[in-house]
Design a protein around this motif. Structure first.
Motif, PDB file in Angstrom:
ATOM      1  N   GLY A  63      48.530  31.685   2.317  1.00  0.00           N
ATOM      2  CA  GLY A  63      47.592  32.711   1.879  1.00  0.00           C
ATOM      3  C   GLY A  63      48.172  33.675   0.863  1.00  0.00           C
ATOM      4  O   GLY A  63      47.460  34.540   0.359  1.00  0.00           O
ATOM      5  N   CYS A  64      49.467  33.519   0.556  1.00  0.00           N
ATOM      6  CA  CYS A  64      50.135  34.410  -0.401  1.00  0.00           C
ATOM      7  C   CYS A  64      50.069  33.844  -1.819  1.00  0.00           C
ATOM      8  O   CYS A  64      49.815  32.660  -2.021  1.00  0.00           O
ATOM      9  CB  CYS A  64      51.595  34.617  -0.006  1.00  0.00           C
ATOM     10  SG  CYS A  64      51.817  35.487   1.554  1.00  0.00           S
ATOM     11  N   GLN A  65      50.346  34.723  -2.784  1.00  0.00           N
ATOM     12  CA  GLN A  65      50.427  34.281  -4.175  1.00  0.00           C
ATOM     13  C   GLN A  65      51.655  33.394  -4.359  1.00  0.00           C
ATOM     14  O   GLN A  65      52.725  33.697  -3.828  1.00  0.00           O
ATOM     15  CB  GLN A  65      50.524  35.487  -5.112  1.00  0.00           C
ATOM     16  CG  GLN A  65      49.231  36.263  -5.276  1.00  0.00           C
ATOM     17  CD  GLN A  65      48.188  35.477  -6.054  1.00  0.00           C
ATOM     18  OE1 GLN A  65      48.505  34.700  -6.953  1.00  0.00           O
ATOM     19  NE2 GLN A  65      46.926  35.653  -5.691  1.00  0.00           N
ATOM     20  N   PRO A  66      51.528  32.301  -5.096  1.00  0.00           N
ATOM     21  CA  PRO A  66      52.694  31.437  -5.366  1.00  0.00           C
ATOM     22  C   PRO A  66      53.731  32.177  -6.219  1.00  0.00           C
ATOM     23  O   PRO A  66      53.423  33.219  -6.814  1.00  0.00           O
ATOM     24  CB  PRO A  66      52.094  30.254  -6.136  1.00  0.00           C
ATOM     25  CG  PRO A  66      50.630  30.302  -5.855  1.00  0.00           C
ATOM     26  CD  PRO A  66      50.297  31.750  -5.676  1.00  0.00           C
ATOM     27  N   LYS A  76      58.913  24.405  -5.097  1.00  0.00           N
ATOM     28  CA  LYS A  76      58.052  24.680  -3.944  1.00  0.00           C
ATOM     29  C   LYS A  76      57.144  23.489  -3.655  1.00  0.00           C
ATOM     30  O   LYS A  76      56.953  23.100  -2.479  1.00  0.00           O
ATOM     31  CB  LYS A  76      57.223  25.936  -4.213  1.00  0.00           C
ATOM     32  CG  LYS A  76      56.272  26.331  -3.081  1.00  0.00           C
ATOM     33  CD  LYS A  76      57.021  26.724  -1.834  1.00  0.00           C
ATOM     34  CE  LYS A  76      57.758  28.026  -1.978  1.00  0.00           C
ATOM     35  NZ  LYS A  76      58.374  28.464  -0.700  1.00  0.00           N
ATOM     36  N   ASN A  77      56.580  22.882  -4.693  1.00  0.00           N
ATOM     37  CA  ASN A  77      55.759  21.685  -4.511  1.00  0.00           C
ATOM     38  C   ASN A  77      56.583  20.544  -3.938  1.00  0.00           C
ATOM     39  O   ASN A  77      56.140  19.824  -3.036  1.00  0.00           O
ATOM     40  CB  ASN A  77      55.132  21.258  -5.844  1.00  0.00           C
ATOM     41  CG  ASN A  77      53.874  22.029  -6.176  1.00  0.00           C
ATOM     42  OD1 ASN A  77      52.762  21.579  -5.915  1.00  0.00           O
ATOM     43  ND2 ASN A  77      54.039  23.214  -6.753  1.00  0.00           N
ATOM     44  N   SER A 248      47.629  27.090  -8.712  1.00  0.00           N
ATOM     45  CA  SER A 248      46.541  26.543  -7.885  1.00  0.00           C
ATOM     46  C   SER A 248      46.995  25.288  -7.137  1.00  0.00           C
ATOM     47  O   SER A 248      46.654  25.091  -5.965  1.00  0.00           O
ATOM     48  CB  SER A 248      45.331  26.206  -8.761  1.00  0.00           C
ATOM     49  OG  SER A 248      44.785  27.369  -9.352  1.00  0.00           O
ATOM     50  N   LEU A 249      47.791  24.458  -7.800  1.00  0.00           N
ATOM     51  CA  LEU A 249      48.278  23.230  -7.160  1.00  0.00           C
ATOM     52  C   LEU A 249      49.319  23.545  -6.087  1.00  0.00           C
ATOM     53  O   LEU A 249      49.385  22.867  -5.054  1.00  0.00           O
ATOM     54  CB  LEU A 249      48.854  22.295  -8.217  1.00  0.00           C
ATOM     55  CG  LEU A 249      47.815  21.697  -9.176  1.00  0.00           C
ATOM     56  CD1 LEU A 249      48.491  21.019 -10.366  1.00  0.00           C
ATOM     57  CD2 LEU A 249      46.916  20.704  -8.442  1.00  0.00           C
ATOM     58  N   THR A 250      50.128  24.592  -6.308  1.00  0.00           N
ATOM     59  CA  THR A 250      51.093  25.001  -5.286  1.00  0.00           C
ATOM     60  C   THR A 250      50.369  25.459  -4.025  1.00  0.00           C
ATOM     61  O   THR A 250      50.739  25.093  -2.900  1.00  0.00           O
ATOM     62  CB  THR A 250      51.995  26.137  -5.815  1.00  0.00           C
ATOM     63  OG1 THR A 250      52.698  25.683  -6.972  1.00  0.00           O
ATOM     64  CG2 THR A 250      53.003  26.581  -4.763  1.00  0.00           C
ATOM     65  N   THR A 251      49.320  26.261  -4.207  1.00  0.00           N
ATOM     66  CA  THR A 251      48.521  26.709  -3.064  1.00  0.00           C
ATOM     67  C   THR A 251      47.878  25.530  -2.353  1.00  0.00           C
ATOM     68  O   THR A 251      47.860  25.458  -1.115  1.00  0.00           O
ATOM     69  CB  THR A 251      47.429  27.686  -3.540  1.00  0.00           C
ATOM     70  OG1 THR A 251      48.048  28.857  -4.096  1.00  0.00           O
ATOM     71  CG2 THR A 251      46.522  28.101  -2.387  1.00  0.00           C
ATOM     72  N   MET A 252      47.394  24.574  -3.126  1.00  0.00           N
ATOM     73  CA  MET A 252      46.723  23.415  -2.534  1.00  0.00           C
ATOM     74  C   MET A 252      47.671  22.605  -1.661  1.00  0.00           C
ATOM     75  O   MET A 252      47.320  22.218  -0.537  1.00  0.00           O
ATOM     76  CB  MET A 252      46.124  22.539  -3.635  1.00  0.00           C
ATOM     77  CG  MET A 252      45.253  21.410  -3.095  1.00  0.00           C
ATOM     78  SD  MET A 252      44.498  20.433  -4.414  1.00  0.00           S
ATOM     79  CE  MET A 252      43.220  19.564  -3.481  1.00  0.00           C
ATOM     80  N   VAL A 256      47.517  21.729   2.295  1.00  0.00           N
ATOM     81  CA  VAL A 256      47.562  20.351   2.795  1.00  0.00           C
ATOM     82  C   VAL A 256      48.645  20.223   3.859  1.00  0.00           C
ATOM     83  O   VAL A 256      48.427  19.598   4.912  1.00  0.00           O
ATOM     84  CB  VAL A 256      47.823  19.357   1.637  1.00  0.00           C
ATOM     85  CG1 VAL A 256      48.180  17.973   2.186  1.00  0.00           C
ATOM     86  CG2 VAL A 256      46.597  19.266   0.733  1.00  0.00           C
ATOM     87  N   ARG A 257      49.785  20.842   3.631  1.00  0.00           N
ATOM     88  CA  ARG A 257      50.859  20.766   4.638  1.00  0.00           C
ATOM     89  C   ARG A 257      50.425  21.424   5.950  1.00  0.00           C
ATOM     90  O   ARG A 257      50.677  20.898   7.038  1.00  0.00           O
ATOM     91  CB  ARG A 257      52.120  21.437   4.107  1.00  0.00           C
ATOM     92  CG  ARG A 257      53.263  21.380   5.120  1.00  0.00           C
ATOM     93  CD  ARG A 257      54.464  22.173   4.660  1.00  0.00           C
ATOM     94  NE  ARG A 257      55.374  22.428   5.757  1.00  0.00           N
ATOM     95  CZ  ARG A 257      56.356  23.329   5.723  1.00  0.00           C
ATOM     96  NH1 ARG A 257      56.559  24.040   4.623  1.00  0.00           N
ATOM     97  NH2 ARG A 257      57.132  23.503   6.774  1.00  0.00           N
TER      98      ARG A 257
END
Length: 439
Positions: A63-66, A76-77, A248-252, A256-257
């Motif tokens: 829920g945090c900013q990447p 991170k990804n 956006s992809l990092t958050t996604m 998923v994890r």
């Protein structure tokens, strides 16, 4: 060695004009849609079974900013992909999926295999992207270094440093370190690499010795490695242009994890439905496609991205010259000495020289010796006479090293030696946490 005449480091303004030619096509709307679906499912899974401290921490992280840095997001990804692969190892599947007794369980087991394979493919693509990008940056630096023994020694130092870094990671994993701990170390090592470049450009610490003796390093290259990560430098423009889709992809992948972790732990309790797994399959499929599309695009942009440009293009003239070799005159019956003070073991001392010949072929005596603090001398390279020589060695003791060109045996002929001598200190691995260098 490529010429740096008339070149200056890339500016953010110039890089912005370059990036104008390469807009990234927006991410699929499915990215935000599936993130929203996962967010709506997570509370349902947690409502019937309170989260553990690990699960709560991971939900909060999602829920945090990447991170703001591009390369930190890449790590991170990569971390999340490896964590998902760990969770999807068959030995860790819910019992109902290891020996499915219903058609739904069989279908979900097949879905888990498919998800695992897509995640693994994405991880391999990301690893290849990072490796290629690292080599590209090294090649930029090496292109503008003298292509002689100095470049070779710098490569040797880098290779040894990278071996040490890999050994540290291997030791952590062997001792039972977690994936999270592994990637914390990998990211810290990346920060250290950036800092070492910045130290080289700023000529601080141990690199004062490097810049002092490695006279062939173009000053424009030192400017480049010092300025590349400034707050308003070139990399800030890269973050501004290409950061948002990566964030956006990092958050996604974090979501998923979380979804995979909660699904595996709550499956046997009957809290996970078939449509949940359908959403998970779609999310992994969309993420994999979009992330691979992003790094493929970024790789192409970076491959052609300028980093050293003409002063005219940058709007300023700042060309500089570097004289690699020095000429020393050794009178008949005398000698010439160069004293190098070595403060760190595993430093390299290197030399390259040749006599400027006239009508007669001449030679000169050459030797290298070590002088300890009490003044005792130890011969490192035995005395010999030659017309030219090139060599190096790795020091095993700190102290003074003397290089001697001897012409005492000649009664008539002055010798002119064209030479360069370098003392290259080892890469110092940081022992404590320091402030980060932007990437």
């Amino acid at each position: 060695m490529a010429s740096t005449e008339g070149l200056v480091p890339i500016t953010r303004k110039f890089l912005a004009s370059y990036y104008d030619k390469y807009p990234f096509p927006p991410l699929s709307d499915d990215v935000s849609r599936l993130c929203s679906e996962i967010r709506s499912i997570i509370p349902d899974l947690l409502k019937e079974s309170p989260p553990s401290s690990e699960e709560s921490s991971l939900v909060d992280e999602a829920g945090c900013q990447p991170p703001r840095k591009v390369d930190e997001n890449m790590w991170k990804n990569r971390e999340q992909l490896e964590e998902i692969l760990f969770l999807l190892e068959k030995s860790r599947w819910p019992r109902a999926l290891q020996q499915p007794s219903t058609s739904d369980d069989s279908e979900i087991a097949i879905a888990f295999v498919s998800i695992h394979d897509k995640v693994q493919k994405t991880l391999k693509m990301l690893e290849a992207f990072q490796s290629k990008n690292s080599e590209r940056v090294l090649n930029i630096v090496m292109t503008y270094l003298p292509q002689d023994f100095r470049a070779t020694l710098i490569l040797q130092q880098r290779e040894r440093s990278e071996r040490n870094k890999k050994a540290a990671v291997d030791a952590l994993v062997s001792s039972g370190g977690t994936i999270r701990e592994k990637y914390a170390l990998l990211w810290q090592q990346q920060v250290d690499r950036r800092r070492q470049l910045a130290q080289l450009g700023s000529a601080t610490g141990v690199y004062k010795t490097l810049v002092k003796y490695l006279v062939g390093v173009p000053e424009v290259l030192l400017d480049f490695v010092r300025q590349i990560n400034d707050d308003d430098g070139p990399m800030e423009e890269q973050r501004h242009r290409y950061g948002p889709p990566l964030y956006s992809l990092t958050t996604m992948i974090l979501l998923v994890r979380v979804f995979v972790l909660l699904s595996c732990r709550r499956f046997d309790a009957g809290l996970v439905k078939r449509h949940h797994i359908t959403v998970l399959e779609q999310a992994v499929d969309v993420y994999s496609n979009e992330f691979i599309r992003f790094i493929t695009f970024l790789s192409e942009v970076l491959a052609n991205s300028p980093f050293l440009i003409s002063a005219k293009d940058a709007g300023a003239l700042d060309g500089r010259n570097n004289d690699d070799f020095k000429e020393i005159s050794v009178a008949a019956g005398s000698s010439h000495e160069v004293l190098l003070s070595v403060e760190s073991i595993n430093s390299y001392i290197a030399w390259d020289f040749s006599l400027i010949q006239g009508k007669m072929s001449l030679d000169i005596g050459f030797s290298v010796e070590y002088i300890n603090p009490s003044g005792q001398k130890t011969l490192i390279l035995p005395y010999r006479r030659c017309e030219s020589d090139q060599g190096n060695f790795c020091t095993v003791m700190t102290g003074d090293y003397k290089l001697v060109w001897d012409n005492s045996y000649s009664s008539f002929f002055k010798k002119v030696v064209r030479c360069k001598v370098d003392c290259i200190p080892p890469v110092v691995e940081p022992a404590e946490s320091r402030s980060e260098v932007e990437g």
